[in-house]
Design a protein around this motif. Structure first.
Motif, PDB file in Angstrom:
ATOM      1  N   UNK A  86       0.833  -1.210   0.000  1.00 45.68           N
ATOM      2  CA  UNK A  86       0.000   0.000   0.000  1.00 45.68           C
ATOM      3  C   UNK A  86       0.862   1.252   0.000  1.00 45.68           C
ATOM      4  N   UNK A  87       1.911   1.247   0.800  1.00 46.67           N
ATOM      5  CA  UNK A  87       2.810   2.402   0.832  1.00 46.67           C
ATOM      6  C   UNK A  87       3.504   2.592  -0.512  1.00 46.67           C
ATOM      7  N   UNK A  88       3.904   1.502  -1.144  1.00 44.59           N
ATOM      8  CA  UNK A  88       4.541   1.589  -2.461  1.00 44.59           C
ATOM      9  C   UNK A  88       3.567   2.158  -3.479  1.00 44.59           C
ATOM     10  N   UNK A  89       2.334   1.674  -3.477  1.00 40.78           N
ATOM     11  CA  UNK A  89       1.326   2.185  -4.412  1.00 40.78           C
ATOM     12  C   UNK A  89       1.072   3.668  -4.166  1.00 40.78           C
ATOM     13  N   UNK A  90       0.986   4.037  -2.894  1.00 43.75           N
ATOM     14  CA  UNK A  90       0.750   5.436  -2.543  1.00 43.75           C
ATOM     15  C   UNK A  90       1.897   6.303  -3.055  1.00 43.75           C
ATOM     16  N   UNK A  91       3.126   5.826  -2.905  1.00 40.16           N
ATOM     17  CA  UNK A  91       4.276   6.578  -3.391  1.00 40.16           C
ATOM     18  C   UNK A  91       4.230   6.704  -4.905  1.00 40.16           C
ATOM     19  N   UNK A 145      -3.133  18.655  -9.008  1.00 36.83           N
ATOM     20  CA  UNK A 145      -2.137  17.588  -9.090  1.00 36.83           C
ATOM     21  C   UNK A 145      -1.076  17.730  -7.998  1.00 36.83           C
ATOM     22  N   UNK A 146      -0.705  18.962  -7.673  1.00 31.78           N
ATOM     23  CA  UNK A 146       0.275  19.166  -6.600  1.00 31.78           C
ATOM     24  C   UNK A 146      -0.251  18.618  -5.273  1.00 31.78           C
ATOM     25  N   UNK A 147      -1.512  18.883  -4.986  1.00 30.02           N
ATOM     26  CA  UNK A 147      -2.089  18.345  -3.754  1.00 30.02           C
ATOM     27  C   UNK A 147      -2.165  16.823  -3.803  1.00 30.02           C
ATOM     28  N   UNK A 148      -2.533  16.259  -4.945  1.00 26.52           N
ATOM     29  CA  UNK A 148      -2.608  14.805  -5.069  1.00 26.52           C
ATOM     30  C   UNK A 148      -1.228  14.166  -4.997  1.00 26.52           C
ATOM     31  N   UNK A 149      -0.199  14.950  -5.317  1.00 27.52           N
ATOM     32  CA  UNK A 149       1.181  14.482  -5.214  1.00 27.52           C
ATOM     33  C   UNK A 149       1.704  14.616  -3.784  1.00 27.52           C
ATOM     34  N   UNK A 150       0.814  15.002  -2.878  1.00 27.40           N
ATOM     35  CA  UNK A 150       1.162  15.189  -1.478  1.00 27.40           C
ATOM     36  C   UNK A 150       2.178  16.309  -1.286  1.00 27.40           C
ATOM     37  N   UNK A 151       2.020  17.358  -2.095  1.00 24.96           N
ATOM     38  CA  UNK A 151       2.872  18.540  -1.994  1.00 24.96           C
ATOM     39  C   UNK A 151       1.977  19.771  -1.830  1.00 24.96           C
ATOM     40  N   UNK A 152       1.360  19.907  -0.657  1.00 24.29           N
ATOM     41  CA  UNK A 152       0.430  21.014  -0.461  1.00 24.29           C
ATOM     42  C   UNK A 152       1.097  22.380  -0.526  1.00 24.29           C
ATOM     43  N   UNK A 153       2.380  22.446  -0.180  1.00 24.02           N
ATOM     44  CA  UNK A 153       3.087  23.731  -0.268  1.00 24.02           C
ATOM     45  C   UNK A 153       3.140  24.214  -1.716  1.00 24.02           C
ATOM     46  N   UNK A 159      -9.165  21.735  -2.549  1.00 25.68           N
ATOM     47  CA  UNK A 159      -7.985  20.863  -2.608  1.00 25.68           C
ATOM     48  C   UNK A 159      -7.434  20.605  -1.203  1.00 25.68           C
ATOM     49  N   UNK A 160      -7.421  21.628  -0.379  1.00 24.71           N
ATOM     50  CA  UNK A 160      -6.924  21.497   0.986  1.00 24.71           C
ATOM     51  C   UNK A 160      -7.800  20.524   1.780  1.00 24.71           C
ATOM     52  N   UNK A 161      -9.120  20.623   1.633  1.00 20.16           N
ATOM     53  CA  UNK A 161     -10.032  19.710   2.332  1.00 20.16           C
ATOM     54  C   UNK A 161      -9.800  18.261   1.896  1.00 20.16           C
ATOM     55  N   UNK A 162      -9.674  18.054   0.592  1.00 21.64           N
ATOM     56  CA  UNK A 162      -9.446  16.695   0.084  1.00 21.64           C
ATOM     57  C   UNK A 162      -8.115  16.145   0.592  1.00 21.64           C
ATOM     58  N   UNK A 163      -7.099  16.995   0.628  1.00 24.08           N
ATOM     59  CA  UNK A 163      -5.786  16.582   1.095  1.00 24.08           C
ATOM     60  C   UNK A 163      -5.835  16.172   2.570  1.00 24.08           C
ATOM     61  N   UNK A 164      -6.511  16.969   3.369  1.00 27.87           N
ATOM     62  CA  UNK A 164      -6.596  16.686   4.807  1.00 27.87           C
ATOM     63  C   UNK A 164      -7.459  15.463   5.099  1.00 27.87           C
ATOM     64  N   UNK A 165      -8.372  15.139   4.201  1.00 25.92           N
ATOM     65  CA  UNK A 165      -9.251  13.983   4.404  1.00 25.92           C
ATOM     66  C   UNK A 165      -8.526  12.663   4.160  1.00 25.92           C
ATOM     67  N   UNK A 166      -7.386  12.699   3.513  1.00 24.21           N
ATOM     68  CA  UNK A 166      -6.645  11.465   3.206  1.00 24.21           C
ATOM     69  C   UNK A 166      -5.913  10.938   4.389  1.00 24.21           C
TER      70      UNK A 166
END
Length: 105
Positions: A20-25, A62-70, A98-105
């Motif tokens: 799961x971690x590999x897929x997430x990465x 895409x930046x948020x989905x890439x786990x790069x909220x900054x 985008x921020x809400x979706x990111x925090x929900x993960x």
């Protein structure tokens, strides 16, 4: 339950977590690439064109989905400023979404 069965299940859990971690990465890496291409499109296509707006929105999401909220926030603020006063509210809404979706993960 036998000790052997517990060991086997623990090994399966560990392997499943690693997978799961590999897929997430891999997903994050793929979206990082999407964000890079969308940024390049946004550099080429003016914000006055629908395709330019779509590229900018795509880069932020895409930046948020890439786990790069900054990066997502930086791009949203940059694009918000170039959009002008009439469209700034839309960028604020996109950033909040985008921020809400990111925090929900």
């Amino acid at each position: 339950m036998s000790e052997q069965a517990v060991k086997e299940l623990n090994a399966l859990v560990t392997n499943a977590i690693l997978h799961a971690e590999q897929c997430e990465w891999e997903v994050a890496a793929a979206y990082r690439e999407v964000a890079q291409y969308e940024v390049k499109l946004a550099e080429l296509i003016p914000v006055t064109h629908m395709e330019g707006i779509a590229a900018r929105r795509g880069a932020v999401c895409a930046a948020f989905k890439a786990r790069d909220p900054e990066l997502g926030r930086k791009l949203a603020h940059q694009y918000r400023e170039e959009a002008g006063p009439a469209r700034r509210r839309g960028w604020d809404q996109l950033l909040a979404e985008c921020q809400r979706e990111f925090e929900a993960r």
